[in-house]
Design a protein around this motif. Sequence first.
Motif, PDB file in Angstrom:
ATOM      1  N   THR A   5       0.835  -1.202   0.000  1.00  0.00           N
ATOM      2  CA  THR A   5       0.000   0.000   0.000  1.00  0.00           C
ATOM      3  C   THR A   5       0.869   1.252   0.000  1.00  0.00           C
ATOM      4  O   THR A   5       0.611   2.205  -0.746  1.00  0.00           O
ATOM      5  N   ILE A   6       1.907   1.260   0.837  1.00  0.00           N
ATOM      6  CA  ILE A   6       2.800   2.418   0.886  1.00  0.00           C
ATOM      7  C   ILE A   6       3.482   2.606  -0.459  1.00  0.00           C
ATOM      8  O   ILE A   6       3.540   3.714  -1.002  1.00  0.00           O
ATOM      9  N   ARG A   7       3.984   1.502  -1.014  1.00  0.00           N
ATOM     10  CA  ARG A   7       4.721   1.583  -2.283  1.00  0.00           C
ATOM     11  C   ARG A   7       3.832   2.149  -3.393  1.00  0.00           C
ATOM     12  O   ARG A   7       4.255   3.041  -4.150  1.00  0.00           O
ATOM     13  N   ALA A   8       2.610   1.672  -3.492  1.00  0.00           N
ATOM     14  CA  ALA A   8       1.703   2.160  -4.533  1.00  0.00           C
ATOM     15  C   ALA A   8       1.317   3.616  -4.301  1.00  0.00           C
ATOM     16  O   ALA A   8       1.237   4.410  -5.255  1.00  0.00           O
ATOM     17  N   SER A   9       1.107   3.980  -3.049  1.00  0.00           N
ATOM     18  CA  SER A   9       0.658   5.344  -2.745  1.00  0.00           C
ATOM     19  C   SER A   9       1.783   6.363  -2.839  1.00  0.00           C
ATOM     20  O   SER A   9       1.531   7.545  -3.053  1.00  0.00           O
ATOM     21  N   LEU A  10       3.022   5.911  -2.688  1.00  0.00           N
ATOM     22  CA  LEU A  10       4.145   6.815  -2.940  1.00  0.00           C
ATOM     23  C   LEU A  10       4.155   7.243  -4.405  1.00  0.00           C
ATOM     24  O   LEU A  10       4.545   8.366  -4.730  1.00  0.00           O
ATOM     25  N   GLN A  11       3.702   6.349  -5.284  1.00  0.00           N
ATOM     26  CA  GLN A  11       3.621   6.683  -6.697  1.00  0.00           C
ATOM     27  C   GLN A  11       2.405   7.542  -7.007  1.00  0.00           C
ATOM     28  O   GLN A  11       2.499   8.530  -7.736  1.00  0.00           O
ATOM     29  N   SER A  12       1.259   7.183  -6.453  1.00  0.00           N
ATOM     30  CA  SER A  12       0.035   7.930  -6.764  1.00  0.00           C
ATOM     31  C   SER A  12       0.024   9.309  -6.115  1.00  0.00           C
ATOM     32  O   SER A  12      -0.628  10.237  -6.606  1.00  0.00           O
ATOM     33  N   HIS A  13       0.731   9.464  -4.986  1.00  0.00           N
ATOM     34  CA  HIS A  13       0.936  10.783  -4.367  1.00  0.00           C
ATOM     35  C   HIS A  13      -0.400  11.481  -4.103  1.00  0.00           C
ATOM     36  O   HIS A  13      -0.581  12.655  -4.392  1.00  0.00           O
ATOM     37  N   ASP A  14      -1.332  10.752  -3.474  1.00  0.00           N
ATOM     38  CA  ASP A  14      -2.654  11.335  -3.288  1.00  0.00           C
ATOM     39  C   ASP A  14      -3.252  11.089  -1.914  1.00  0.00           C
ATOM     40  O   ASP A  14      -4.380  11.500  -1.651  1.00  0.00           O
ATOM     41  N   ARG A  15      -2.524  10.414  -1.009  1.00  0.00           N
ATOM     42  CA  ARG A  15      -3.091  10.117   0.301  1.00  0.00           C
ATOM     43  C   ARG A  15      -1.996  10.093   1.355  1.00  0.00           C
ATOM     44  O   ARG A  15      -0.823   9.874   1.064  1.00  0.00           O
ATOM     45  N   ALA A  16      -2.405  10.331   2.603  1.00  0.00           N
ATOM     46  CA  ALA A  16      -1.479  10.258   3.724  1.00  0.00           C
ATOM     47  C   ALA A  16      -1.079   8.805   3.959  1.00  0.00           C
ATOM     48  O   ALA A  16      -1.900   7.888   3.814  1.00  0.00           O
ATOM     49  N   LEU A  17       0.184   8.595   4.349  1.00  0.00           N
ATOM     50  CA  LEU A  17       0.727   7.252   4.546  1.00  0.00           C
ATOM     51  C   LEU A  17       1.314   7.134   5.938  1.00  0.00           C
ATOM     52  O   LEU A  17       2.158   7.945   6.335  1.00  0.00           O
ATOM     53  N   TYR A  18       0.879   6.122   6.667  1.00  0.00           N
ATOM     54  CA  TYR A  18       1.411   5.837   7.993  1.00  0.00           C
ATOM     55  C   TYR A  18       2.586   4.885   7.806  1.00  0.00           C
ATOM     56  O   TYR A  18       2.414   3.698   7.570  1.00  0.00           O
ATOM     57  N   GLY A 319     -11.945  23.068  18.279  1.00  0.00           N
ATOM     58  CA  GLY A 319     -11.400  24.175  19.040  1.00  0.00           C
ATOM     59  C   GLY A 319     -11.421  24.037  20.539  1.00  0.00           C
ATOM     60  O   GLY A 319     -10.798  24.845  21.234  1.00  0.00           O
ATOM     61  N   ASP A 320     -12.105  23.028  21.082  1.00  0.00           N
ATOM     62  CA  ASP A 320     -12.199  22.944  22.539  1.00  0.00           C
ATOM     63  C   ASP A 320     -11.057  22.173  23.177  1.00  0.00           C
ATOM     64  O   ASP A 320     -10.950  22.115  24.403  1.00  0.00           O
ATOM     65  N   ASN A 321     -10.163  21.557  22.349  1.00  0.00           N
ATOM     66  CA  ASN A 321      -9.061  20.774  22.897  1.00  0.00           C
ATOM     67  C   ASN A 321      -8.039  20.531  21.795  1.00  0.00           C
ATOM     68  O   ASN A 321      -8.324  20.746  20.612  1.00  0.00           O
ATOM     69  N   ALA A 322      -6.845  20.067  22.161  1.00  0.00           N
ATOM     70  CA  ALA A 322      -5.834  19.689  21.176  1.00  0.00           C
ATOM     71  C   ALA A 322      -6.210  18.332  20.600  1.00  0.00           C
ATOM     72  O   ALA A 322      -6.265  17.341  21.333  1.00  0.00           O
ATOM     73  N   GLN A 323      -6.460  18.281  19.260  1.00  0.00           N
ATOM     74  CA  GLN A 323      -6.955  17.062  18.642  1.00  0.00           C
ATOM     75  C   GLN A 323      -6.310  16.846  17.274  1.00  0.00           C
ATOM     76  O   GLN A 323      -5.905  17.801  16.608  1.00  0.00           O
ATOM     77  N   THR A 324      -6.237  15.570  16.865  1.00  0.00           N
ATOM     78  CA  THR A 324      -5.598  15.230  15.597  1.00  0.00           C
ATOM     79  C   THR A 324      -6.174  13.939  15.048  1.00  0.00           C
ATOM     80  O   THR A 324      -6.830  13.176  15.767  1.00  0.00           O
ATOM     81  N   ILE A 325      -5.909  13.679  13.766  1.00  0.00           N
ATOM     82  CA  ILE A 325      -6.222  12.389  13.160  1.00  0.00           C
ATOM     83  C   ILE A 325      -4.966  11.537  13.017  1.00  0.00           C
ATOM     84  O   ILE A 325      -5.045  10.373  12.606  1.00  0.00           O
ATOM     85  N   ASN A 326      -3.795  12.097  13.335  1.00  0.00           N
ATOM     86  CA  ASN A 326      -2.544  11.360  13.173  1.00  0.00           C
ATOM     87  C   ASN A 326      -2.367  10.327  14.272  1.00  0.00           C
ATOM     88  O   ASN A 326      -2.486  10.642  15.459  1.00  0.00           O
ATOM     89  N   GLU A 327      -2.042   9.105  13.883  1.00  0.00           N
ATOM     90  CA  GLU A 327      -1.702   8.063  14.838  1.00  0.00           C
ATOM     91  C   GLU A 327      -0.301   8.333  15.391  1.00  0.00           C
ATOM     92  O   GLU A 327       0.505   9.046  14.775  1.00  0.00           O
TER      93      GLU A 327
END
Length: 365
Positions: A5-18, A319-327
């Motif tokens: 998945t990472i290898r393919a998405s590095l080429q497509s350059h369209d999504r965040a990669l963990y 805005g009510d707290n420090a929040q993220t979607i990043n793992e």
Amino acid sequence: MDPDTIRASLQSHDRALYIKSGWIRHPYITLGPDGYYYLTGIQPNEGDPREVENPYNIGLGDQSIVGNQVRVYRSQDLIEWESLGVPFSIDDTLSAKKAGKSPSRIWAPEIHWMPKVEQLSEVNRIPGVDQMSGYWALVHCPQNVASLAISNDSELARPWSHPMGSKLGQRHDPSLFTDDDGTVYLLWRNTMIAPLSKDFTHYTSEPVRIDPSGTRPGPNGSPITHIGHEGATMIKVGRKYVHLGTAWSTDQIRKGSYNLYYCVADNITGPYGPRKFAGRFLGHGTPFQTKDGKWWCSAFFNANVPPLPREGIETSDLGDNAQTINEQGVTIVPLDVRVLEDGEIYIRAKDPAYATPGPDEAQKF
């Protein structure tokens, strides 16, 4: 994510990669002269069990698990990572050499490859450093133990020298930028900038403050002139200087999302244009290019609560707290970096979850 998945998405350059798990803040990624990507950042000391036991430790206060080591990894493909151990620790800082071992933590380390210098006058040589082969420069904070350390040769390893000595000064979030003519600049404190001598022994001119043009209203009603409050860095796109900085979306500490912003100038000391939005949840990330020229930005978990789901995040008010979607770990997010027809620079995260300022954003873009 799995390697395919990472290898393919590095080429497509369209999504965040963990791309890597493990407790880390401010992940810094750079491409070395040997074709490896090098990764470092704020981490616990090697073997600290709290890295597993307390994965969402925020890294602040008395319960912080931030260590006093610079741990480094390398990878040929951003998929498989090899640990290089601890090439630098608090014991290698100038303050430790002068006053004995210090318990202070190491924050926001960056490693910068300094290409070989073909011609140098004797006065510009760094004693004991093989500048004909290239070498590494390492910077970090907190400001009371901040370093600009130089490796002896092309190996990212001890021993380290400190040519500037105490003339470096106390520097919060130091970063380095090398211009096309080889001049190296130090940036710090969001944002001061000053050029360094070729032998890294002194500043060659007085520091200058760089800010975006215009202001935005602050939470207390006072206008804000600076780009952010930490994590300043710089890249060059075409002939333009791009100054990047980090701030919370609400302009209040640990409220909202931790974001990346930028402004652009024709000259490194400005004047800079208006503050623009680069990406949500990308605060203190590293914009870097892969071997095929694509731009990415590193991202990490910085929140007071576990990660939120991506679904519907574009319209969620955080805005009510420090929040993220990043793992917890290292995520890389594709960037759209372009020179527009009118000569302006455009930078924006391509993944939709990172590309849109949230409702909690203090500045309207």
